[in-house]
Design a protein around this motif. Structure first.
Motif, PDB file in Angstrom:
ATOM      1  N   LYS A 168      -2.036  -7.096   0.182  1.00 54.46           N
ATOM      2  CA  LYS A 168      -3.332  -6.932  -0.409  1.00 54.46           C
ATOM      3  C   LYS A 168      -3.016  -6.030  -2.187  1.00 54.46           C
ATOM      4  O   LYS A 168      -3.567  -6.434  -2.912  1.00 54.46           O
ATOM      5  CB  LYS A 168      -4.394  -5.872   0.273  1.00 54.46           C
ATOM      6  CG  LYS A 168      -4.922  -6.727   1.435  1.00 54.46           C
ATOM      7  CD  LYS A 168      -5.782  -5.884   2.039  1.00 54.46           C
ATOM      8  CE  LYS A 168      -6.545  -6.751   3.253  1.00 54.46           C
ATOM      9  NZ  LYS A 168      -7.634  -7.611   2.530  1.00 54.46           N
ATOM     10  N   SER A 169      -1.987  -5.238  -1.801  1.00 56.96           N
ATOM     11  CA  SER A 169      -1.694  -4.366  -3.075  1.00 56.96           C
ATOM     12  C   SER A 169      -0.921  -5.296  -4.111  1.00 56.96           C
ATOM     13  O   SER A 169      -1.564  -5.358  -5.077  1.00 56.96           O
ATOM     14  CB  SER A 169      -0.804  -3.325  -2.746  1.00 56.96           C
ATOM     15  OG  SER A 169      -0.319  -2.444  -3.717  1.00 56.96           O
ATOM     16  N   LEU A 170       0.082  -5.972  -3.601  1.00 59.23           N
ATOM     17  CA  LEU A 170       0.710  -6.904  -4.480  1.00 59.23           C
ATOM     18  C   LEU A 170       0.092  -8.100  -5.001  1.00 59.23           C
ATOM     19  O   LEU A 170       0.154  -8.449  -6.258  1.00 59.23           O
ATOM     20  CB  LEU A 170       1.994  -7.657  -3.727  1.00 59.23           C
ATOM     21  CG  LEU A 170       2.983  -8.174  -4.687  1.00 59.23           C
ATOM     22  CD1 LEU A 170       3.877  -7.536  -5.754  1.00 59.23           C
ATOM     23  CD2 LEU A 170       4.189  -8.922  -3.777  1.00 59.23           C
ATOM     24  N   GLY A 171      -1.074  -8.524  -4.364  1.00 61.92           N
ATOM     25  CA  GLY A 171      -1.920  -9.721  -4.737  1.00 61.92           C
ATOM     26  C   GLY A 171      -2.671  -9.144  -5.782  1.00 61.92           C
ATOM     27  O   GLY A 171      -3.024 -10.006  -6.883  1.00 61.92           O
ATOM     28  N   LYS A 172      -3.110  -7.854  -5.824  1.00 59.09           N
ATOM     29  CA  LYS A 172      -3.831  -7.288  -6.912  1.00 59.09           C
ATOM     30  C   LYS A 172      -2.901  -7.225  -7.954  1.00 59.09           C
ATOM     31  O   LYS A 172      -3.442  -7.465  -9.201  1.00 59.09           O
ATOM     32  CB  LYS A 172      -4.662  -6.059  -6.483  1.00 59.09           C
ATOM     33  CG  LYS A 172      -5.805  -6.429  -5.437  1.00 59.09           C
ATOM     34  CD  LYS A 172      -6.442  -5.111  -4.878  1.00 59.09           C
ATOM     35  CE  LYS A 172      -7.504  -5.118  -3.834  1.00 59.09           C
ATOM     36  NZ  LYS A 172      -7.093  -5.700  -2.831  1.00 59.09           N
ATOM     37  N   GLU A 173      -1.922  -6.553  -7.928  1.00 65.45           N
ATOM     38  CA  GLU A 173      -1.035  -6.400  -9.165  1.00 65.45           C
ATOM     39  C   GLU A 173      -0.756  -7.700  -9.938  1.00 65.45           C
ATOM     40  O   GLU A 173      -0.657  -7.672 -11.156  1.00 65.45           O
ATOM     41  CB  GLU A 173       0.271  -5.742  -8.389  1.00 65.45           C
ATOM     42  CG  GLU A 173       0.308  -4.456  -8.168  1.00 65.45           C
ATOM     43  CD  GLU A 173       1.571  -3.896  -7.445  1.00 65.45           C
ATOM     44  OE1 GLU A 173       2.687  -4.429  -7.919  1.00 65.45           O
ATOM     45  OE2 GLU A 173       1.788  -2.746  -6.891  1.00 65.45           O
ATOM     46  N   LEU A 174      -0.586  -8.598  -9.237  1.00 60.22           N
ATOM     47  CA  LEU A 174       0.017 -10.142  -9.748  1.00 60.22           C
ATOM     48  C   LEU A 174      -1.560 -10.923  -9.746  1.00 60.22           C
ATOM     49  O   LEU A 174      -1.310 -12.138 -10.454  1.00 60.22           O
ATOM     50  CB  LEU A 174       0.976 -10.737  -8.926  1.00 60.22           C
ATOM     51  CG  LEU A 174       1.976  -9.899  -8.752  1.00 60.22           C
ATOM     52  CD1 LEU A 174       3.143 -10.535  -7.716  1.00 60.22           C
ATOM     53  CD2 LEU A 174       2.809  -9.870  -9.907  1.00 60.22           C
ATOM     54  N   ALA A 175      -2.479 -10.565  -9.659  1.00 63.18           N
ATOM     55  CA  ALA A 175      -3.772 -11.394  -9.992  1.00 63.18           C
ATOM     56  C   ALA A 175      -4.077 -11.965 -11.178  1.00 63.18           C
ATOM     57  O   ALA A 175      -4.638 -13.067 -11.180  1.00 63.18           O
ATOM     58  CB  ALA A 175      -5.042 -10.720  -9.331  1.00 63.18           C
ATOM     59  N   GLN A 176      -3.496 -11.349 -12.280  1.00 62.37           N
ATOM     60  CA  GLN A 176      -3.554 -11.884 -13.574  1.00 62.37           C
ATOM     61  C   GLN A 176      -2.538 -12.822 -13.988  1.00 62.37           C
ATOM     62  O   GLN A 176      -2.639 -13.452 -14.990  1.00 62.37           O
ATOM     63  CB  GLN A 176      -3.816 -10.705 -14.749  1.00 62.37           C
ATOM     64  CG  GLN A 176      -4.875 -10.062 -14.612  1.00 62.37           C
ATOM     65  CD  GLN A 176      -6.298 -10.630 -14.811  1.00 62.37           C
ATOM     66  OE1 GLN A 176      -6.299 -11.390 -15.699  1.00 62.37           O
ATOM     67  NE2 GLN A 176      -7.376 -10.387 -14.069  1.00 62.37           N
ATOM     68  N   SER A 177      -1.623 -13.047 -13.197  1.00 65.70           N
ATOM     69  CA  SER A 177      -0.511 -13.920 -13.273  1.00 65.70           C
ATOM     70  C   SER A 177      -0.737 -15.289 -12.687  1.00 65.70           C
ATOM     71  O   SER A 177      -1.828 -15.376 -12.220  1.00 65.70           O
ATOM     72  CB  SER A 177       0.709 -13.180 -12.792  1.00 65.70           C
ATOM     73  OG  SER A 177       0.723 -13.298 -11.516  1.00 65.70           O
ATOM     74  N   GLY A 178       0.377 -15.963 -12.410  1.00 64.42           N
ATOM     75  CA  GLY A 178       0.308 -17.410 -11.949  1.00 64.42           C
ATOM     76  C   GLY A 178       0.672 -17.226 -10.551  1.00 64.42           C
ATOM     77  O   GLY A 178       1.106 -18.253  -9.656  1.00 64.42           O
TER      78      GLY A 178
END
Length: 250
Positions: A169-179
């Motif tokens: 969940k944490s990493l998903g949010k960190e990378l959400a603006q990426s592909g």
């Protein structure tokens, strides 16, 4: 079996020499991906690569996910072999022992955490930069329904898998603006070699909680993970996917 569109994608699968990891490798290769298997068992890796060779481009590296230097070296080798890394499936894991917290061995607790949780932190930390270069990636972590419910006499395993859910969940949010998309699967009991380390009493406890009354298969988890590795999984990140025969209640 329907094939996914994974042509040109390059995957690293931890714990890929057997069980869920091996089945996932089959599914990704059949859908057009190139695959690198990671495991700590060199002999099992060689046998797995031989068994998979007719399905597509496959290689392997002996990698200890609990050792960051080993993961870094494996990432460099895999990226060099395949020309990059687009997909990461974290399937490596150990069960630990079935004992109450008051009797749980300290060294076993540390080993379970180091492989099941810290190992996934290591692989994500090392491989995300490769995905970022092309602004595309799919990360699928394998947790467990135990990470949601907390199985008695399996504290280390349950805690480690709960940590995997939170890390996803944490990493998903960190990378959400990426592909790059990051998601996690929570299986109930899957019929794999890992069950050799689990007592019959513990298996009975887990099966009794599954409305379908049976174990899942590696083919069923491979089908779900395959879609999660595809470009079609585009608006979902930091999400928890259940594969529990109806056991999951949230």
């Amino acid at each position: 079996m329907n094939q996914l569109d994974l042509d040109g994608k390059r995957a690293v699968i931890t714990g890929g020499a057997r069980g869920m990891g091996f089945a996932i490798a089959q599914r990704l290769l059949d859908s057009g991906a190139a695959v690198t298997l990671w495991d700590i068992n060199a002999g099992a890796l060689a046998r797995a690569e031989t068994a998979l060779a007719g399905r597509g481009p496959v290689g392997h590296d002996v990698v200890d996910v609990s050792d960051y230097a080993s993961v870094e070296a494996g990432a460099q080798a895999a990226a060099g072999r395949m020309g990059g890394i687009d997909l990461l499936v974290n399937s490596a894991g150990i069960a630990g022992v079935n004992l109450p917290v008051t009797d749980y061995p300290l060294d076993t607790w540390a080993a379970v955490m180091n492989v099941n949780l810290t190992g996934i932190f290591h692989t994500c930390r090392a491989l995300v930069p490769y995905m970022a270069r092309a602004d595309y990636g799919r990360i699928v972590n394998i947790a467990s329904i135990a990470g949601k419910d907390g199985n008695p006499n399996a504290s280390a395993y349950s805690v480690s898998k709960a940590g995997v859910i939170a890390l996803t969940k944490s990493l998903g949010k960190e990378l959400a603006q990426s592909g790059i998309r990051v998601n996690v699967v929570c299986p109930a009991v899957i019929r794999t070699e890992m069950l050799e380390d689990v007592t019959e009493e513990q298996i009975g406890y887990m099966l009794a909680k599954i409305p379908m009354g049976r174990m899942g298969t590696v083919e069923e988890i491979a089908a779900m993970v395959g879609w999660m590795c595809s470009a079609e999984c585009s608006y979902t990140t930091g999400a928890v996917f259940d594969l529990s025969g109806g056991r999951a209640t949230y």
